[in-house]
Design a protein around this motif. Structure first.
Motif, PDB file in Angstrom:
ATOM      1  N   UNK A 104       0.781  -1.225   0.000  1.00 55.25           N
ATOM      2  CA  UNK A 104       0.000   0.000   0.000  1.00 55.25           C
ATOM      3  C   UNK A 104       0.815   1.278   0.000  1.00 55.25           C
ATOM      4  N   UNK A 105       2.139   1.153  -0.168  1.00 52.49           N
ATOM      5  CA  UNK A 105       3.023   2.319  -0.209  1.00 52.49           C
ATOM      6  C   UNK A 105       3.798   2.319  -1.523  1.00 52.49           C
ATOM      7  N   UNK A 106       4.636   3.326  -1.719  1.00 52.55           N
ATOM      8  CA  UNK A 106       5.457   3.365  -2.926  1.00 52.55           C
ATOM      9  C   UNK A 106       6.511   2.261  -2.926  1.00 52.55           C
ATOM     10  N   UNK A 107       6.690   1.602  -1.774  1.00 53.48           N
ATOM     11  CA  UNK A 107       7.633   0.481  -1.695  1.00 53.48           C
ATOM     12  C   UNK A 107       6.934  -0.862  -1.833  1.00 53.48           C
ATOM     13  N   UNK A 108       5.707  -0.868  -2.326  1.00 53.22           N
ATOM     14  CA  UNK A 108       4.941  -2.110  -2.425  1.00 53.22           C
ATOM     15  C   UNK A 108       5.632  -3.146  -3.307  1.00 53.22           C
ATOM     16  N   UNK A 109       6.363  -2.684  -4.323  1.00 55.63           N
ATOM     17  CA  UNK A 109       7.002  -3.617  -5.266  1.00 55.63           C
ATOM     18  C   UNK A 109       8.516  -3.703  -5.058  1.00 55.63           C
ATOM     19  N   UNK A 110       8.979  -3.327  -3.883  1.00 53.06           N
ATOM     20  CA  UNK A 110      10.414  -3.329  -3.605  1.00 53.06           C
ATOM     21  C   UNK A 110      10.831  -4.706  -3.088  1.00 53.06           C
ATOM     22  N   UNK A 111      10.971  -5.637  -4.015  1.00 55.41           N
ATOM     23  CA  UNK A 111      11.387  -6.984  -3.669  1.00 55.41           C
ATOM     24  C   UNK A 111      12.842  -7.233  -4.020  1.00 55.41           C
ATOM     25  N   UNK A 112      13.253  -8.485  -3.943  1.00 55.61           N
ATOM     26  CA  UNK A 112      14.649  -8.831  -4.237  1.00 55.61           C
ATOM     27  C   UNK A 112      15.075  -8.438  -5.649  1.00 55.61           C
ATOM     28  N   UNK A 113      14.252  -8.628  -6.696  1.00 55.80           N
ATOM     29  CA  UNK A 113      14.697  -8.262  -8.050  1.00 55.80           C
ATOM     30  C   UNK A 113      14.843  -6.759  -8.254  1.00 55.80           C
ATOM     31  N   UNK A 114      14.262  -5.959  -7.369  1.00 55.48           N
ATOM     32  CA  UNK A 114      14.300  -4.502  -7.533  1.00 55.48           C
ATOM     33  C   UNK A 114      15.479  -3.841  -6.821  1.00 55.48           C
TER      34      UNK A 114
END
Length: 222
Positions: free
Chosen positions: A120-130
């Protein structure tokens, strides 16, 4: 005395002291551009496990007595980048700690710290590949290893994450270097080292209650 007191910061200090809601980084971007980071997610304190620590760092600090790991994720003022900061508290004595940080990044190689996404934040897609760039340091005067890993807030994957010193090399034209993600990863670790020092040894105040530093060195956390 400050070294011993710092060992207990992970459970004695308020979360806003360890992870300020906003953090100023004067000169922290490429070309000494200013940065301001805003906290968007904080994780509960955690045991030292592969889920929160990179493999090489875990193997390095576990023999010293790895006490606890605290993590939070920040975004820059434009919400175009995200960066996870880790505070790894150890039981290392001052003598061991004084040598721990010497060449730590180069010794660990491609030991990229885990990211902390925020649903729900701008870091929602901040996973290992990112994960794009990272840095870590073990200051000699604190029983802590400070880590940081940065990435793009739009969720784009990065094929080859770079340590911050490589991403900061002059003349690089790749997206990680040009966006300043290496600068952010390295400089935010320095800001957090300063915050921890201030937490155990606040700057002196005069009789009027004003900070003797006149705001030059102690105003980064607001």
């Amino acid at each position: 005395a400050g070294y011993s007191e710092a060992k207990d910061l992970w459970h004695n200090a308020p979360v806003d002291t360890l992870f300020p809601r906003t953090l100023a980084g004067p000169g922290a971007g490429p070309g000494s551009a200013a940065r301001t980071w805003t906290r968007i997610v904080v994780a509960p304190d955690a045991a030292c496990t592969p889920a929160v620590l990179a493999k090489g760092l875990l193997a390095t600090v576990r023999p010293l007595g790895c006490e606890r790991v605290l993590r939070a994720t920040y975004t820059d003022a434009t919400a175009s980048s995200v960066i996870t900061v880790g505070l790894v508290f150890t039981d290392a004595d001052a003598t061991v700690q004084s040598t721990l940080g010497q060449g730590l990044t180069s010794r660990l190689g491609q030991d990229v710290p885990p990211s902390l996404p925020g649903p729900g934040t701008v870091a929602a897609r901040f996973g290992a590949p990112q994960r794009a760039s990272w840095w870590l340091n073990a200051p000699a005067d604190l029983p802590v290893v400070v880590t940081a890993v940065s990435g793009f807030a739009d969720g784009r994957p990065v094929d080859s994450p770079q340590p911050a010193d490589r991403a900061m090399t002059a003349g690089r034209t790749d997206a990680t270097a040009q966006s300043g993600l290496g600068h952010e990863a390295k400089n935010i670790t320095l800001r957090f080292e300063q915050l921890l020092r201030t937490a155990v040894a606040p700057p002196p105040t005069d009789k009027a209650g004003k900070d003797d530093t006149d705001g030059k060195d102690g105003d980064d956390a607001r």
